[in-house]
Design a protein around this motif. Sequence first.
Motif, PDB file in Angstrom:
ATOM      1  N   THR A  52      38.500  45.242  32.420  1.00 35.40           N
ATOM      2  CA  THR A  52      37.562  44.131  32.604  1.00 35.40           C
ATOM      3  C   THR A  52      38.274  42.864  33.051  1.00 35.40           C
ATOM      4  OG1 THR A  52      36.121  45.057  30.897  1.00 35.40           O
ATOM      5  CG2 THR A  52      35.793  42.739  31.461  1.00 35.40           C
ATOM      6  N   ILE A  53      39.325  42.508  32.362  1.00 35.64           N
ATOM      7  CA  ILE A  53      40.044  41.274  32.665  1.00 35.64           C
ATOM      8  C   ILE A  53      40.830  41.398  33.966  1.00 35.64           C
ATOM      9  CG2 ILE A  53      41.829  39.696  31.817  1.00 35.64           C
ATOM     10  CD1 ILE A  53      41.012  40.720  28.973  1.00 35.64           C
ATOM     11  N   THR A  55      40.098  42.491  36.708  1.00 32.80           N
ATOM     12  CA  THR A  55      39.362  42.185  37.934  1.00 32.80           C
ATOM     13  C   THR A  55      39.601  40.754  38.400  1.00 32.80           C
ATOM     14  OG1 THR A  55      37.362  41.513  36.716  1.00 32.80           O
ATOM     15  CG2 THR A  55      37.531  43.844  37.371  1.00 32.80           C
ATOM     16  N   GLU A  56      39.970  39.881  37.458  1.00 29.53           N
ATOM     17  CA  GLU A  56      40.148  38.467  37.813  1.00 29.53           C
ATOM     18  C   GLU A  56      41.481  37.859  37.392  1.00 29.53           C
ATOM     19  OE1 GLU A  56      36.833  35.909  37.063  1.00 29.53           O
ATOM     20  OE2 GLU A  56      35.414  37.579  37.207  1.00 29.53           O
ATOM     21  N   TYR A  57      42.203  38.528  36.491  1.00 25.04           N
ATOM     22  CA  TYR A  57      43.434  37.958  35.948  1.00 25.04           C
ATOM     23  C   TYR A  57      44.539  39.008  35.907  1.00 25.04           C
ATOM     24  CZ  TYR A  57      40.050  34.541  34.278  1.00 25.04           C
ATOM     25  OH  TYR A  57      39.049  33.623  34.210  1.00 25.04           O
ATOM     26  N   LYS A 148      30.735  40.562  31.143  1.00 19.56           N
ATOM     27  CA  LYS A 148      30.367  39.235  31.641  1.00 19.56           C
ATOM     28  C   LYS A 148      30.660  38.157  30.588  1.00 19.56           C
ATOM     29  CE  LYS A 148      26.449  36.670  33.500  1.00 19.56           C
ATOM     30  NZ  LYS A 148      25.047  36.722  33.894  1.00 19.56           N
ATOM     31  N   LEU A 151      34.546  37.663  30.186  1.00 20.64           N
ATOM     32  CA  LEU A 151      35.114  36.861  31.275  1.00 20.64           C
ATOM     33  C   LEU A 151      34.678  35.398  31.168  1.00 20.64           C
ATOM     34  CD1 LEU A 151      34.771  39.431  34.180  1.00 20.64           C
ATOM     35  CD2 LEU A 151      36.895  38.640  33.119  1.00 20.64           C
ATOM     36  N   SER A 152      33.461  35.167  30.731  1.00 20.26           N
ATOM     37  CA  SER A 152      32.976  33.807  30.540  1.00 20.26           C
ATOM     38  C   SER A 152      33.774  33.084  29.447  1.00 20.26           C
ATOM     39  CB  SER A 152      31.487  33.842  30.172  1.00 20.26           C
ATOM     40  OG  SER A 152      31.024  32.558  29.876  1.00 20.26           O
ATOM     41  N   LYS A 155      37.183  32.138  30.899  1.00 18.89           N
ATOM     42  CA  LYS A 155      37.057  30.971  31.791  1.00 18.89           C
ATOM     43  C   LYS A 155      36.888  29.684  30.989  1.00 18.89           C
ATOM     44  CE  LYS A 155      35.376  33.522  35.703  1.00 18.89           C
ATOM     45  NZ  LYS A 155      34.235  34.208  36.246  1.00 18.89           N
TER      46      LYS A 155
END
Length: 161
Positions: A52-53, A55-57, A148, A151-152, A155
């Motif tokens: 999950t993480i 995908t962005e980090y 979701k 990830l929120s 952030k």
Amino acid sequence: MIRHGFLLVERGAQVCRACCVWLLRNGSMKKEKQTVLAVDDDPEWLDFLSRTIGTEYHVLSASDGEDAVCMARREVPDVIILDVIMAGGKDGFTVFAELRNNPITSKIPVIMFTDANLKSGLSFDSGVMKRQLGKAPAAFLEKSVSPKRLLSAIKKALRVL
């Protein structure tokens, strides 16, 4: 010139990791992806976090409290996601306290990640931790969290840096 301990160092000179982290966090250097350290003793949850993480980090992972503390000190991630109940060794509360008491890791936002409330019927949250440990984590998420929402929370934790 950059302050390196008590020395001033010319830009472009080699500096230690701690100074690089300071430079990165203060905008003097850029890095492609922020780093999240995911800590859980359950391989399935660790896989969920990594996928999950990831995908962005950039994701680092540890499966116990001792490895988590060592990795946090060595790598100085931008955020730590920390399981509360881990078998053998240090639990998440102990790791959280150690991270907060170390000058290298004290400012890293920590997101507590647990199913302790569901299993025990107790109610652990950021407020309880602040009263018990003197400091609260950036967030307290139940393990049934959606990708979701996870990830929120990351952030949001990064915005407080």
